[in-house]
Design a protein around this motif. Structure first.
Motif, mmCIF file in Angstrom:
data_model
loop_
_atom_site.group_PDB
_atom_site.id
_atom_site.type_symbol
_atom_site.label_atom_id
_atom_site.label_comp_id
_atom_site.label_asym_id
_atom_site.label_seq_id
_atom_site.Cartn_x
_atom_site.Cartn_y
_atom_site.Cartn_z
ATOM 1 N N SER A 63 88.389 41.518 25.921
ATOM 2 C CA SER A 63 87.948 40.896 27.355
ATOM 3 C C SER A 63 86.642 41.220 27.750
ATOM 4 C CB SER A 63 89.205 41.304 28.358
ATOM 5 O OG SER A 63 89.019 42.938 28.488
ATOM 6 N N VAL A 64 86.057 42.079 27.204
ATOM 7 C CA VAL A 64 84.734 42.446 27.628
ATOM 8 C C VAL A 64 83.701 42.297 26.516
ATOM 9 C CG1 VAL A 64 85.574 44.030 29.512
ATOM 10 C CG2 VAL A 64 84.595 44.890 27.222
ATOM 11 N N LYS A 65 83.832 42.064 25.374
ATOM 12 C CA LYS A 65 83.048 41.854 24.310
ATOM 13 C C LYS A 65 82.056 40.747 24.601
ATOM 14 C CE LYS A 65 85.692 43.190 20.178
ATOM 15 N NZ LYS A 65 86.554 42.908 18.927
ATOM 16 N N GLY A 66 80.586 41.178 24.611
ATOM 17 C CA GLY A 66 79.701 40.310 24.832
ATOM 18 C C GLY A 66 79.291 40.393 25.973
ATOM 19 N N ARG A 67 79.896 41.243 26.945
ATOM 20 C CA ARG A 67 79.422 41.127 28.228
ATOM 21 C C ARG A 67 79.132 42.729 28.939
ATOM 22 N NH1 ARG A 67 82.992 40.073 32.302
ATOM 23 N NH2 ARG A 67 84.819 40.659 30.976
ATOM 24 N N PHE A 68 79.900 43.672 28.099
ATOM 25 C CA PHE A 68 79.642 44.874 28.504
ATOM 26 C C PHE A 68 79.240 45.732 27.214
ATOM 27 C CE2 PHE A 68 83.543 45.394 31.885
ATOM 28 C CZ PHE A 68 82.829 44.245 32.450
ATOM 29 N N THR A 69 78.189 46.746 27.751
ATOM 30 C CA THR A 69 77.747 47.517 26.859
ATOM 31 C C THR A 69 77.712 49.078 27.171
ATOM 32 O OG1 THR A 69 76.290 45.934 25.942
ATOM 33 C CG2 THR A 69 75.678 48.084 25.398
ATOM 34 N N ILE A 70 78.182 50.061 26.237
ATOM 35 C CA ILE A 70 78.494 51.260 26.447
ATOM 36 C C ILE A 70 77.195 52.050 25.647
ATOM 37 C CG2 ILE A 70 79.900 51.788 24.613
ATOM 38 C CD1 ILE A 70 81.215 53.706 26.393
ATOM 39 N N SER A 71 76.780 53.070 26.509
ATOM 40 C CA SER A 71 75.666 53.846 25.710
ATOM 41 C C SER A 71 75.900 55.269 26.183
ATOM 42 C CB SER A 71 74.224 53.376 26.017
ATOM 43 O OG SER A 71 74.197 53.328 27.343
ATOM 44 N N ARG A 72 74.982 56.152 25.463
ATOM 45 C CA ARG A 72 75.117 57.651 26.047
ATOM 46 C C ARG A 72 73.842 58.260 25.850
ATOM 47 N NH1 ARG A 72 79.757 60.544 23.098
ATOM 48 N NH2 ARG A 72 78.815 62.278 24.106
ATOM 49 N N ASP A 73 73.572 59.098 26.629
ATOM 50 C CA ASP A 73 72.417 60.091 26.531
ATOM 51 C C ASP A 73 72.907 61.408 26.539
ATOM 52 O OD1 ASP A 73 70.277 61.807 27.131
ATOM 53 O OD2 ASP A 73 69.554 60.656 28.779
ATOM 54 N N ASN A 74 72.863 62.069 25.256
ATOM 55 C CA ASN A 74 73.416 63.103 25.119
ATOM 56 C C ASN A 74 72.797 64.429 25.771
ATOM 57 O OD1 ASN A 74 75.964 62.697 23.740
ATOM 58 N ND2 ASN A 74 75.120 62.806 21.665
ATOM 59 N N ASP A 75 71.236 64.141 25.915
ATOM 60 C CA ASP A 75 70.507 65.448 26.427
ATOM 61 C C ASP A 75 71.430 65.531 27.814
ATOM 62 O OD1 ASP A 75 67.392 64.487 25.033
ATOM 63 O OD2 ASP A 75 69.170 65.759 24.447
ATOM 64 N N LYS A 76 71.955 64.541 28.353
ATOM 65 C CA LYS A 76 72.528 64.573 29.709
ATOM 66 C C LYS A 76 73.925 64.469 29.808
ATOM 67 C CE LYS A 76 68.740 61.951 31.856
ATOM 68 N NZ LYS A 76 68.416 60.816 32.785
ATOM 69 N N SER A 77 74.554 64.440 28.502
ATOM 70 C CA SER A 77 75.948 64.386 28.300
ATOM 71 C C SER A 77 76.435 63.322 29.462
ATOM 72 C CB SER A 77 76.575 65.621 28.484
ATOM 73 O OG SER A 77 77.772 65.834 28.116
ATOM 74 N N THR A 78 75.655 62.336 29.466
ATOM 75 C CA THR A 78 76.212 61.264 30.207
ATOM 76 C C THR A 78 76.214 59.807 29.457
ATOM 77 O OG1 THR A 78 74.771 62.028 32.011
ATOM 78 C CG2 THR A 78 75.333 59.729 32.189
ATOM 79 N N ILE A 79 77.402 59.024 29.776
ATOM 80 C CA ILE A 79 77.736 57.741 29.338
ATOM 81 C C ILE A 79 77.590 56.605 30.363
ATOM 82 C CG2 ILE A 79 79.081 58.626 27.514
ATOM 83 C CD1 ILE A 79 81.508 57.322 28.902
#
Length: 127
Positions: A63-79
């Motif tokens: 339902s979200v493919k092509g519209r939503f993108t997940i990423s992470r910053d491991n230095d901040k342990s944040t997604i």
């Protein structure tokens, strides 16, 4: 007690973009996969998007493919969840969660395998 803190939820118009963030308030989760789930009123919580501990793999629901993108910053342990072209059916409370198994090589879409959850952030999309 470990907490995850989500932010970025808002009321937006259909077609708008929004970015959600999730960060731990204490402990680092840099060796754990993380994911976003959502729950709309009267519906079960559903998987939205996930990322492995090292960022090598991501997965999105159809339902979200092509519209939503997940990423992470491991230095901040944040997604992050970058959401674009939002639709009214994206309206829900969005939760971030941490995989219960460290260094899993793939993204789990199973709700029960995630053992730490945030309180959620509300996303409302008006049409």
């Amino acid at each position: 007690q470990v907490h995850l803190v989500e932010s970025g939820g808002s009321l937006v118009q259909a077609g708008d973009s929004l970015r959600l963030s999730c960060a731990p308030s204490r402990r680092s989760f840099k060796f754990y996969g993380m994911a976003w789930f959502r729950q709309a009123p009267g519906k079960e919580r559903e998987f939205v998007s996930g990322i492995t501990w090292n960022g090598d793999r991501t997965a999105n629901s159809d339902s979200v493919k092509g519209r939503f993108t997940i990423s992470r910053d491991n230095d901040k342990s944040t997604i992050y969840l970058q959401m674009s072209n939002l639709r009214s059916e994206d309206t829900a409370i969005y939760y971030c969660a941490v995989d219960g198994q460290a260094m899993r090589n793939d993204v789990s879409t199973t709700h029960s395998l995630y053992t730490v959850w945030g309180q959620g952030t509300q996303v409302t999309v008006s049409s």
